[in-house]
Design a protein around this motif. Structure first.
Motif, PDB file in Angstrom:
ATOM      1  N   PRO A 127       0.631  -1.046  -0.003  1.00 45.63           N
ATOM      2  CA  PRO A 127       0.097   0.078   0.297  1.00 45.63           C
ATOM      3  C   PRO A 127       1.249   1.064  -0.287  1.00 45.63           C
ATOM      4  CG  PRO A 127       0.073  -0.666   2.288  1.00 45.63           C
ATOM      5  CD  PRO A 127       0.376  -1.783   1.615  1.00 45.63           C
ATOM      6  N   GLY A 128       0.459   2.419  -1.215  1.00 43.14           N
ATOM      7  CA  GLY A 128       1.187   3.829  -0.736  1.00 43.14           C
ATOM      8  C   GLY A 128       1.951   3.218  -2.415  1.00 43.14           C
ATOM      9  N   VAL A 129       2.243   2.827  -2.604  1.00 45.08           N
ATOM     10  CA  VAL A 129       2.843   2.593  -3.823  1.00 45.08           C
ATOM     11  C   VAL A 129       2.292   2.510  -5.041  1.00 45.08           C
ATOM     12  CG1 VAL A 129       4.838   1.333  -4.845  1.00 45.08           C
ATOM     13  CG2 VAL A 129       4.857   2.120  -2.031  1.00 45.08           C
ATOM     14  N   ARG A 130       2.047   2.750  -6.423  1.00 45.02           N
ATOM     15  CA  ARG A 130       1.791   2.899  -6.902  1.00 45.02           C
ATOM     16  C   ARG A 130       2.628   2.219  -8.239  1.00 45.02           C
ATOM     17  NH1 ARG A 130      -0.058   7.016 -11.802  1.00 45.02           N
ATOM     18  NH2 ARG A 130      -1.193   5.732 -12.899  1.00 45.02           N
ATOM     19  N   VAL A 131       2.263   1.288  -8.868  1.00 44.86           N
ATOM     20  CA  VAL A 131       3.703   0.395 -10.292  1.00 44.86           C
ATOM     21  C   VAL A 131       2.908   0.725 -11.096  1.00 44.86           C
ATOM     22  CG1 VAL A 131       3.966  -1.852 -10.717  1.00 44.86           C
ATOM     23  CG2 VAL A 131       4.083  -1.835  -8.553  1.00 44.86           C
ATOM     24  N   GLY A 167       5.907   6.366   0.490  1.00 45.95           N
ATOM     25  CA  GLY A 167       5.271   5.415  -0.794  1.00 45.95           C
ATOM     26  C   GLY A 167       5.664   6.694  -1.708  1.00 45.95           C
ATOM     27  N   GLY A 168       4.909   6.354  -3.212  1.00 47.47           N
ATOM     28  CA  GLY A 168       5.557   7.218  -4.157  1.00 47.47           C
ATOM     29  C   GLY A 168       4.732   6.356  -5.709  1.00 47.47           C
ATOM     30  N   GLU A 169       5.493   6.049  -6.269  1.00 44.05           N
ATOM     31  CA  GLU A 169       5.168   5.877  -7.979  1.00 44.05           C
ATOM     32  C   GLU A 169       6.902   4.896  -8.107  1.00 44.05           C
ATOM     33  OE1 GLU A 169       3.106   6.619 -11.574  1.00 44.05           O
ATOM     34  OE2 GLU A 169       5.104   6.786 -12.510  1.00 44.05           O
ATOM     35  N   ILE A 170       5.876   3.784  -8.841  1.00 46.01           N
ATOM     36  CA  ILE A 170       7.550   3.027  -9.740  1.00 46.01           C
ATOM     37  C   ILE A 170       6.923   2.359 -10.588  1.00 46.01           C
ATOM     38  CG2 ILE A 170       8.508   0.490  -9.687  1.00 46.01           C
ATOM     39  CD1 ILE A 170       7.398   0.535  -6.441  1.00 46.01           C
ATOM     40  N   TRP A 171       7.638   3.575 -11.716  1.00 48.88           N
ATOM     41  CA  TRP A 171       7.809   2.892 -13.390  1.00 48.88           C
ATOM     42  C   TRP A 171       8.269   1.193 -14.264  1.00 48.88           C
ATOM     43  CZ3 TRP A 171      10.300   3.562 -17.999  1.00 48.88           C
ATOM     44  CH2 TRP A 171       9.536   3.648 -18.766  1.00 48.88           C
ATOM     45  N   ILE A 172       7.352   1.021 -14.823  1.00 49.93           N
ATOM     46  CA  ILE A 172       8.182   0.051 -15.524  1.00 49.93           C
ATOM     47  C   ILE A 172       7.265  -0.653 -17.219  1.00 49.93           C
ATOM     48  CG2 ILE A 172       8.288  -2.624 -16.017  1.00 49.93           C
ATOM     49  CD1 ILE A 172       7.492  -2.534 -12.316  1.00 49.93           C
ATOM     50  N   GLY A 173       8.945  -0.055 -17.514  1.00 50.10           N
ATOM     51  CA  GLY A 173       8.548  -0.498 -19.126  1.00 50.10           C
ATOM     52  C   GLY A 173       9.545  -0.370 -19.944  1.00 50.10           C
ATOM     53  N   THR A 174       9.000  -1.308 -21.439  1.00 52.88           N
ATOM     54  CA  THR A 174       9.615  -1.861 -22.106  1.00 52.88           C
ATOM     55  C   THR A 174       9.488  -1.422 -23.587  1.00 52.88           C
ATOM     56  OG1 THR A 174       7.396  -2.844 -22.805  1.00 52.88           O
ATOM     57  CG2 THR A 174       8.806  -3.751 -21.268  1.00 52.88           C
ATOM     58  N   GLU A 175      10.253  -1.888 -23.872  1.00 53.45           N
ATOM     59  CA  GLU A 175      11.035  -1.531 -25.436  1.00 53.45           C
ATOM     60  C   GLU A 175      11.783  -1.597 -26.426  1.00 53.45           C
ATOM     61  OE1 GLU A 175      12.847   2.920 -26.249  1.00 53.45           O
ATOM     62  OE2 GLU A 175      14.202   2.170 -24.339  1.00 53.45           O
ATOM     63  N   ARG A 176      12.166  -1.954 -27.661  1.00 48.29           N
ATOM     64  CA  ARG A 176      13.286  -2.245 -28.520  1.00 48.29           C
ATOM     65  C   ARG A 176      14.151  -1.175 -28.739  1.00 48.29           C
ATOM     66  NH1 ARG A 176      13.601  -5.266 -33.764  1.00 48.29           N
ATOM     67  NH2 ARG A 176      11.569  -5.716 -33.143  1.00 48.29           N
ATOM     68  N   LEU A 177      15.761  -1.976 -27.822  1.00 45.03           N
ATOM     69  CA  LEU A 177      16.812  -1.167 -27.706  1.00 45.03           C
ATOM     70  C   LEU A 177      17.625  -1.772 -29.081  1.00 45.03           C
ATOM     71  CD1 LEU A 177      18.412   1.286 -26.686  1.00 45.03           C
ATOM     72  CD2 LEU A 177      18.838  -0.496 -25.134  1.00 45.03           C
ATOM     73  N   VAL A 178      18.139  -0.681 -29.778  1.00 51.80           N
ATOM     74  CA  VAL A 178      19.542  -1.030 -30.772  1.00 51.80           C
ATOM     75  C   VAL A 178      20.802  -0.541 -29.935  1.00 51.80           C
ATOM     76  CG1 VAL A 178      20.492  -1.113 -32.522  1.00 51.80           C
ATOM     77  CG2 VAL A 178      17.899  -1.180 -32.418  1.00 51.80           C
ATOM     78  N   ALA A 179      21.775  -1.226 -29.654  1.00 53.71           N
ATOM     79  CA  ALA A 179      22.826  -0.860 -29.107  1.00 53.71           C
ATOM     80  C   ALA A 179      24.047  -1.234 -30.062  1.00 53.71           C
ATOM     81  CB  ALA A 179      23.029  -1.653 -27.603  1.00 53.71           C
ATOM     82  N   THR A 180      24.643   0.120 -30.115  1.00 53.42           N
ATOM     83  CA  THR A 180      25.646   0.223 -31.284  1.00 53.42           C
ATOM     84  C   THR A 180      26.528   1.401 -30.272  1.00 53.42           C
ATOM     85  OG1 THR A 180      24.631   2.953 -31.230  1.00 53.42           O
ATOM     86  CG2 THR A 180      24.115   1.064 -32.914  1.00 53.42           C
ATOM     87  N   ASN A 181      27.172   1.569 -29.630  1.00 47.77           N
ATOM     88  CA  ASN A 181      28.009   1.551 -28.903  1.00 47.77           C
ATOM     89  C   ASN A 181      29.228   0.705 -27.877  1.00 47.77           C
ATOM     90  OD1 ASN A 181      30.352   3.254 -28.061  1.00 47.77           O
ATOM     91  ND2 ASN A 181      28.832   4.342 -26.694  1.00 47.77           N
ATOM     92  N   CYS A 182      30.235   0.454 -28.177  1.00 47.83           N
ATOM     93  CA  CYS A 182      31.520  -0.941 -27.288  1.00 47.83           C
ATOM     94  C   CYS A 182      31.677   0.045 -25.942  1.00 47.83           C
ATOM     95  CB  CYS A 182      31.955  -1.846 -28.571  1.00 47.83           C
ATOM     96  SG  CYS A 182      31.332  -2.352 -29.593  1.00 47.83           S
ATOM     97  N   ALA A 183      31.318   0.367 -25.661  1.00 44.61           N
ATOM     98  CA  ALA A 183      31.212   1.753 -24.523  1.00 44.61           C
ATOM     99  C   ALA A 183      32.194   0.313 -22.761  1.00 44.61           C
ATOM    100  CB  ALA A 183      30.685   2.277 -23.356  1.00 44.61           C
TER     101      ALA A 183
END
Length: 266
Positions: A127-131, A167-183
């Protein structure tokens, strides 16, 4: 002899028998590495099971409180059952690893797995935390071990919950990612399905951030095992993915899990 020690001995015996009674140096080294990894993972698995059991207990406690509301009771019991099922699957994964079987990696839809886990994660956040979920489109199917995925995301969400404190919010997201940098320390070039978990909690100093993946390092005192994020890292290594964490004191924390695509999809 403990059950874990017995399994370790049987593992070595089976490898010896498969080579006609004489282990090769390579087989011995492989067994040693696997057993070392297993020992390192055990604390994290115990931590995950404690998290899962806490959610089961919470569901049953809420069911008791709502005994006069059958629909609510059924929902809480269903959540508790889901927690039990996830715990059983997690133990099965651990035993498979101990028995030298390949991890149960599958090509799965990341959005589907996150959506399925959402009610469980919300119970864990409490309770108190929004996902809040924000699932992207055109997310490629990726290589995942479903049970270990659940445990990894739950670990991250519970850390975010603790960081929010009031309390507060936890944000969960998805996306396609193209990695090009070899750091150095970054992901290998290629296409990934990315899961991001973000909070605006207390955050971590750069000194703590550098140690946060070390086994047994914890900022939670006696309430922490120091194995949660270490085990998430181990899981990501098993699937050939990548884990990164960004954090700043007083601003919050962002955790990225990059899951690789199966060979046919690259």
């Amino acid at each position: 002899m403990t059950d874990m020690a017995f399994r370790a001995e049987r593992l070595l015996q089976r490898q010896a028998e498969s080579s006609g009674g004489a282990q090769t140096a390579e087989q011995r080294q492989r067994a040693i590495r696997r057993l070392a990894s297993l020992g390192e993972m055990t604390g994290g698995i115990a931590h995950d099971l404690r998290n899962i059991l806490a959610i089961v207990e919470s569901g049953l406690r809420l069911a008791e409180r709502k005994a006069d509301q059958p629909e609510s009771v059924r929902a809480f019991i269903a959540a508790a059952r889901e927690g039990v099922a996830r715990g059983v699957e997690l133990i099965s994964q651990l035993l498979a690893f101990a028995d030298d079987r390949e991890p149960n990696l599958q090509v799965r839809d990341l959005n589907e797995l996150v959506s399925f886990s959402a009610p469980f994660l919300r119970y864990g956040a409490g309770p108190g935390v929004r996902v809040r979920l924000e699932l992207g489109s055109d997310i490629p199917s990726c290589l995942i071990g479903p049970a270990l995925f659940d445990a990894a995301v739950l670990n991250i969400v519970l850390n975010a919950r603790d960081a929010l404190r009031g309390g507060g919010e936890i944000w969960i997201g998805t996306e396609r990612l193209v990695a090009t940098n070899c750091a150095p320390g970054g992901p290998a070039p290629g296409t990934y399905a990315r899961l991001r978990v973000k909070d605006k909690g207390c955050g971590m100093s750069q000194e703590v951030l550098q140690k946060v993946l070390d086994p047994f390092f914890t900022t939670k005192g006696e309430n922490g095992t120091g194995m949660g994020l270490a085990q998430v890292r181990t899981f990501m290594q098993m699937v050939g993915g990548h884990l990164s964490i960004a954090s700043e004191r007083g601003t919050g924390t962002t955790v990225d899990l990059l899951f690789p695509l199966p060979e046919a999809a690259t």
